[in-house]
Design an enzyme around this catalytic site. Structure first.
Site, PDB file in Angstrom:
ATOM      1  N   ARG A   1       5.148  -7.254  11.000  1.00 17.61           N
ATOM      2  CA  ARG A   1       6.356  -6.456  10.737  1.00 17.61           C
ATOM      3  C   ARG A   1       7.502  -7.344  10.284  1.00 17.61           C
ATOM      4  NH1 ARG A   1       4.151  -2.880   9.128  1.00 17.61           N
ATOM      5  NH2 ARG A   1       2.354  -4.187   9.452  1.00 17.61           N
TER       6      ARG A   1
ATOM      7  N   GLN B   1      -5.476  -3.230  10.880  1.00 20.25           N
ATOM      8  CA  GLN B   1      -4.350  -2.569  11.539  1.00 20.25           C
ATOM      9  C   GLN B   1      -4.778  -1.284  12.236  1.00 20.25           C
ATOM     10  OE1 GLN B   1      -0.397  -2.665   9.554  1.00 20.25           O
ATOM     11  NE2 GLN B   1      -1.541  -3.428   7.799  1.00 20.25           N
TER      12      GLN B   1
ATOM     13  N   ASP C   1      -2.071   7.763   3.646  1.00 25.21           N
ATOM     14  CA  ASP C   1      -1.595   6.440   4.091  1.00 25.21           C
ATOM     15  C   ASP C   1      -2.230   6.131   5.450  1.00 25.21           C
ATOM     16  OD1 ASP C   1      -0.240   4.064   4.076  1.00 25.21           O
ATOM     17  OD2 ASP C   1       1.773   4.926   4.284  1.00 25.21           O
ATOM     18  N   GLU C   2      -2.297   4.877   5.831  1.00 24.19           N
ATOM     19  CA  GLU C   2      -2.824   4.450   7.137  1.00 24.19           C
ATOM     20  C   GLU C   2      -4.204   5.062   7.382  1.00 24.19           C
ATOM     21  OE1 GLU C   2      -1.160   2.270   8.860  1.00 24.19           O
ATOM     22  OE2 GLU C   2       0.961   2.496   8.372  1.00 24.19           O
TER      23      GLU C   2
ATOM     24  N   LYS D   1       0.820  -1.210   0.000  1.00 25.72           N
ATOM     25  CA  LYS D   1       0.000   0.000   0.000  1.00 25.72           C
ATOM     26  C   LYS D   1       0.857   1.263   0.000  1.00 25.72           C
ATOM     27  CE  LYS D   1      -2.119  -1.126   3.801  1.00 25.72           C
ATOM     28  NZ  LYS D   1      -1.471  -2.420   4.007  1.00 25.72           N
ATOM     29  N   THR D   2       1.837   1.291   0.878  1.00 24.89           N
ATOM     30  CA  THR D   2       2.693   2.471   0.944  1.00 24.89           C
ATOM     31  C   THR D   2       3.499   2.600  -0.344  1.00 24.89           C
ATOM     32  OG1 THR D   2       2.791   2.247   3.347  1.00 24.89           O
ATOM     33  CG2 THR D   2       4.471   3.614   2.317  1.00 24.89           C
TER      34      THR D   2
HETATM   35  P1  ATP Z   1       1.713  -2.088   5.931  1.00 22.22           P
HETATM   36  O1  ATP Z   1       0.261  -2.463   5.946  1.00 22.22           O
HETATM   37  O2  ATP Z   1       2.477  -2.868   6.937  1.00 22.22           O
HETATM   38  O3  ATP Z   1       1.919  -0.608   5.998  1.00 22.22           O
HETATM   39  P2  ATP Z   1       2.073  -1.955   3.095  1.00 22.22           P
HETATM   40  O4  ATP Z   1       0.856  -2.530   2.489  1.00 22.22           O
HETATM   41  O5  ATP Z   1       2.175  -0.490   3.152  1.00 22.22           O
HETATM   42  O6  ATP Z   1       2.277  -2.594   4.527  1.00 22.22           O
HETATM   43  P3  ATP Z   1       4.630  -1.844   1.842  1.00 22.22           P
HETATM   44  O7  ATP Z   1       5.420  -1.411   3.007  1.00 22.22           O
HETATM   45  O8  ATP Z   1       4.328  -0.841   0.798  1.00 22.22           O
HETATM   46  O9  ATP Z   1       3.294  -2.567   2.327  1.00 22.22           O
HETATM   47  O10 ATP Z   1       5.316  -3.082   1.136  1.00 22.22           O
HETATM   48  C1  ATP Z   1       5.782  -4.198   1.888  1.00 22.22           C
HETATM   49  C2  ATP Z   1       7.064  -4.730   1.285  1.00 22.22           C
HETATM   50  O11 ATP Z   1       6.796  -5.362   0.046  1.00 22.22           O
HETATM   51  C3  ATP Z   1       8.062  -3.628   0.987  1.00 22.22           C
HETATM   52  O12 ATP Z   1       9.355  -4.121   1.239  1.00 22.22           O
HETATM   53  C4  ATP Z   1       7.858  -3.384  -0.481  1.00 22.22           C
HETATM   54  O13 ATP Z   1       9.000  -2.847  -1.094  1.00 22.22           O
HETATM   55  C5  ATP Z   1       7.559  -4.778  -0.992  1.00 22.22           C
HETATM   56  N1  ATP Z   1       6.746  -4.775  -2.227  1.00 22.22           N
HETATM   57  C6  ATP Z   1       5.544  -4.211  -2.396  1.00 22.22           C
HETATM   58  N2  ATP Z   1       5.093  -4.414  -3.646  1.00 22.22           N
HETATM   59  C7  ATP Z   1       6.051  -5.124  -4.291  1.00 22.22           C
HETATM   60  C8  ATP Z   1       6.192  -5.657  -5.627  1.00 22.22           C
HETATM   61  N3  ATP Z   1       5.257  -5.479  -6.549  1.00 22.22           N
HETATM   62  N4  ATP Z   1       7.310  -6.340  -5.899  1.00 22.22           N
HETATM   63  C9  ATP Z   1       8.251  -6.523  -4.975  1.00 22.22           C
HETATM   64  N5  ATP Z   1       8.204  -6.056  -3.731  1.00 22.22           N
HETATM   65  C10 ATP Z   1       7.097  -5.366  -3.371  1.00 22.22           C
HETATM   66 MG    MG Z   2       2.352   0.868   4.727  1.00 19.68          MG
END
Ligand code: ATP
Ligand code: MG
Length: 765
Positions: free
Chosen positions: A605, A259, A228-229, A40-41
């Protein structure tokens, strides 16, 4: 813009189709509702890069809201890396509060302020609240300022100004005066040219409601809005966003209902559900592939969160290997837990695991003290994220200052720190007088004070207050000769009014500070006297934060949101601590579900390794209590966890099955050592005997006796199984019993290898 095309291709590469859709659906409302680690981020960051690279927006056209300032910095850096200098600037990327402040400074006069308004800290806020209560002739003892402050805070979180509070609620405080007090408080703030934290958003709402032209200006300015969040926004933030988004309607929010961990601060997870309603035609995008964690970690986290009833529900999958199971280990007490944790980090370090990829996530900050002490002892470099190190916390430094003067009346720095903390009317003027006199006589401040109070140099009120303080220090110094030093510390904190100061404070972190103070007093017991304790602290403080990037990160679970680490340690999984009793008492079932989400945030995490632990004895409010492992442990899917015992507990076969409990020990000196209770982790895994029968017992007599008690009660009826028997387990298949510990068996399964299982899950094979 043609020159940017190749770059565009590069940053989009590697995104999965849903992620790509979330990035490329630039116009119109978009909601990305997806689990932890699904990117997402990353989608938000790439989206900003995409908007800039395709010239849909310039950096200053974009409003991007992050949860912390740290997240804002990281996002800026990542955008820079994706699109180069074109992505620099981003003046409107930050937290709600930072952006709100910036907007208010520009239009301060429209809400009755000057642009240099002050943002009040919580103690100033509380003092103001007291004045307002006194002005209305209300008895502050009956209607404490703290209660009013939390009511007002709640209203502000919900976007309600004084005139908008429902009459019933406004009347609940002080016989119908709540609303009037709120209005009076706001009026006082305005005369002081000051705002509190809640105002940073509330006053924006007021500004925009009363000045449609200003609102329209911002609606036009922010061509694209990203959040975000989103699950942790409160109503005021939600209204704030909705007003701004009415302009271009290009608003993209990402969040995960599982979350949501700030309900206690007014966050409303329902905002997610309302999104589609408020923005009809919104593209709702779900991301289902988790890129962060290996299979077992994801399975454990998903299994746990599935126990929550109030959730939208979603699927998460990983294409990672199953990897290591989540480990669960029991320790005798929190000290041992900290020791085992540090040893475990050292062994990882020996395998060249970078320390920067290790995090320790605690439920409450008071848990940090023993862990930090251990790290310092071992010379393990670490950093505390989202707050200072334990001994650097303001409340700990204050408490230390009192003790330093008690031990050494010439410690002027310490004296200066606390002469007016808590506020007792000994301000700068008095301090200057003391300084002048001390300099001329070449004596320390405390002695100068002692002499000055015998003269007529000071105003009568100052004189009597200072005299009382000086006499207190004399009394405390005498007490240290006869009483245990930790008890003296406790007395000092109470008699000085310091504990009371925090008890009256209504800010969100006050309860945590009180817990830290208790932990502080408790930690003193480990030292023979005050001098030894102060020396220890000086050494710990001197072990300045290690240079360089390779350090273990220590933080609370709340501060860990959005972060990721290869290895994550999760200590203190005990009922009462986690789920936290206060959350349960205050919010019941909703509180329990929020705690479970917090546990879920913690587990997710981890990329490769998640290590849970619990202690069966913990000092709670100064008393030893036996604890039971967190119910969350029982809720983890069995197939994804490994129960690990500390080597000491299970190395020596014979003592492990010691079923001869000694009578409850009276020889153990600590008062308040409570009778160990049976481990009643009913039905689930029974860890009651985990720390029992350690071969190398402790030197103190008490704990070993308690162990006997624990074993006796926890092992229950003897198992129907015995060593060498063939058994069958529904999940693990056939195997041979290798050891029996009450109803807990060690079985060598033919396919699954050695496992700890409960006999109720076994059939004779
Ligand atoms: P959270 O809910 O914990 O905030 P998130 O959904 O924001 O998580 P991110 O932090 O954006 O998730 O991504 C999690 C990990 O997966 C990061 O290391 C990111 O670089 C990796 N990632 C996300 N999308 C891809 C992709 N398409 N290919 C490879 N790695 C990815
Ligand atoms: Mg995130």
């Amino acid at each position: 813009m043609a020159g940017l095309k190749p770059a565009a291709a590069a940053y989009l590469e590697g995104l999965n189709p849903e992620q790509r859709r979330a990035v490329e659906t630039t116009d119109g409302p978009v909601l990305v509702l997806a689990g932890a680690g699904t990117g997402k981020t990353r989608v938000l960051t790439t989206r900003i890069a995409h908007l800039i690279a395709t010239a849909k927006a310039r950096p200053f056209d974009i409003l991007a809201v992050t949860f912390t300032n740290k997240a804002a910095r990281e996002m800026k850096a990542r955008i820079g890396a994706l699109v180069g200098p074109a992505g620099e600037g981003m003046p409107w990327l930050g937290t709600f509060h930072a952006i709100g402040t910036k907007i208010l400074r520009r239009h301060a006069e429209l809400v009755g302020l000057k642009s240099d308004f002050t943002i009040l800290g919580t103690d100033d806020q509380l003092r103001l609240m007291k004045q307002v209560i006194a002005d209305q002739n209300i008895d502050e003892k009956r209607w404490p300022a703290r209660a009013l402050a939390s009511a007002i805070d709640g209203w502000k979180n919900r976007g309600l100004g004084p005139e908008q509070v429902p009459p019933g609620e406004a009347g609940a405080f002080a016989f119908g005066k709540g609303g009037a007090l709120y209005a009076a408080y706001q009026a006082r703030l305005a005369t002081l040219n000051a705002v509190d934290f809640g105002d940073l958003l509330l006053l924006c709402l007021k500004l925009w409601r009363e000045n449609p032209d200003v609102l329209e200006n911002y609606q036009q300015r922010f061509r694209y809005i990203l959040v975000d969040e989103y699950q942790d926004t409160n109503v005021a933030q939600y209204l704030w966003l909705r007003l701004l988004a009415q302009g271009h309607r290009n608003v993209a929010c990402v969040g995960d209902d599982d979350q949501s961990i700030y309900g206690w601060r007014g966050a409303e997870v329902d905002n997610i559900l309302r999104f589609e309603h408020d923005f009809p035609g919104a593209a709702v995008i779900r991301l289902e592939r988790n890129y962060r964690s290996t299979g077992h970690i994801l399975a454990a986290a998903s299994g746990l969160i599935a126990k929550n009833e109030g959730r939208l529900g979603k699927t998460l999958r990983t294409e990672e290997v199953p990897g290591e199971r989540v480990t669960i280990s029991g320790a005798w007490d929190s000290e041992e837990e900290a020791r085992l944790l540090a040893e475990s980090i050292e062994s990882l370090q020996a395998t060249k695991h970078p320390l920067a990829e290790i995090a320790v996530l605690v439920r409450i900050s008071a848990q940090m003290r023993e862990i930090e002490d251990r790290f310092v002892q071992l010379g393990l470099p670490y950093r505390v994220i989202g707050g200072p190190r334990f001994y650097e916390r303001a409340e700990i430094r204050d408490a230390l200052a009192y003790l330093r003067i008690t031990a050494n009346p010439a410690d002027d720095l310490a004296f200066e720190r606390i002469i007016n903390t808590p506020k007792r009317g000994l301000g700068d003027a008095t301090l200057q007088q003391l300084h002048g006199y001390a300099r001329s006589e070449r004596i320390p401040l405390l002695l100068a004070a002692r002499k000055l109070v015998e003269t007529d140099e000071l105003k009568p009120r100052v004189r009597s207050t200072l005299r009382a303080l000086v006499e207190s220090f004399t009394r405390w110094a005498r007490a240290i000769e006869t009483m245990p030093h930790s008890e003296v510390a406790q007395t000092i904190l109470e008699e000085s009014g310091y504990t009371e100061m925090w008890q009256k404070d209504r800010s969100a972190d006050a309860a945590g500070r009180l817990e830290n103070l208790k932990e502080f007093v408790r930690s003193m017991e480990e030292f023979p006297d005050l001098a030894a304790f102060l020396e220890h602290v000086a050494l710990v403080m001197d072990a300045s934060e290690a240079e360089g990037a390779d350090r273990v990160s220590l933080m609370t679970l709340h501060a860990a949101k959005g972060l990721e680490f290869d290895t994550v340690f999760l200590p203190g999984w005990e009922d009462g601590l986690f789920p936290n009793q206060r959350a349960l008492d205050e919010s019941g079932r909703a509180g329990l579900e929020e705690e479970r989400r917090l546990a879920h945030v913690g587990l997710t995490r981890a990329r490769k390794r998640a290590k849970l632990s619990f202690a069966v004895n913990r000092r709670i409010h100064g008393l030893w209590s036996s604890t039971i492992p967190s119910r969350f442990i029982d809720e983890l899917p069995e197939a994804s966890v490994d129960v690990i015992e500390a080597p000491a507990h299970f190395s020596a076969g014979a003592s492990r099955f010691d079923r001869n409990p000694q009578p409850f020990g009276s020889s153990y000196g600590t008062p308040g050592w409570q009778r160990a209770q049976a481990n009643t982790s009913a039905g689930g895994r029974n860890f009651g005997s985990a720390p029992g029968g350690r071969a190398a017992g402790r030197s103190a007599g008490g704990p070993r006796q308690i162990e006997g008690e624990l074993i006796a009660k926890s092992t229950g009826s003897p198992s129907a199984f015995s060593g060498g028997m063939r058994v069958f387990h529904t999940k693990f298949g056939p195997g041979t019993v290798a050891g029996v510990d009450g109803n807990k068996l060690t079985v060598d399964f033919d396919k699954a290898g050695r496992k700890m299982v409960l006999d109720s899950f076994l059939q004779p094979g």
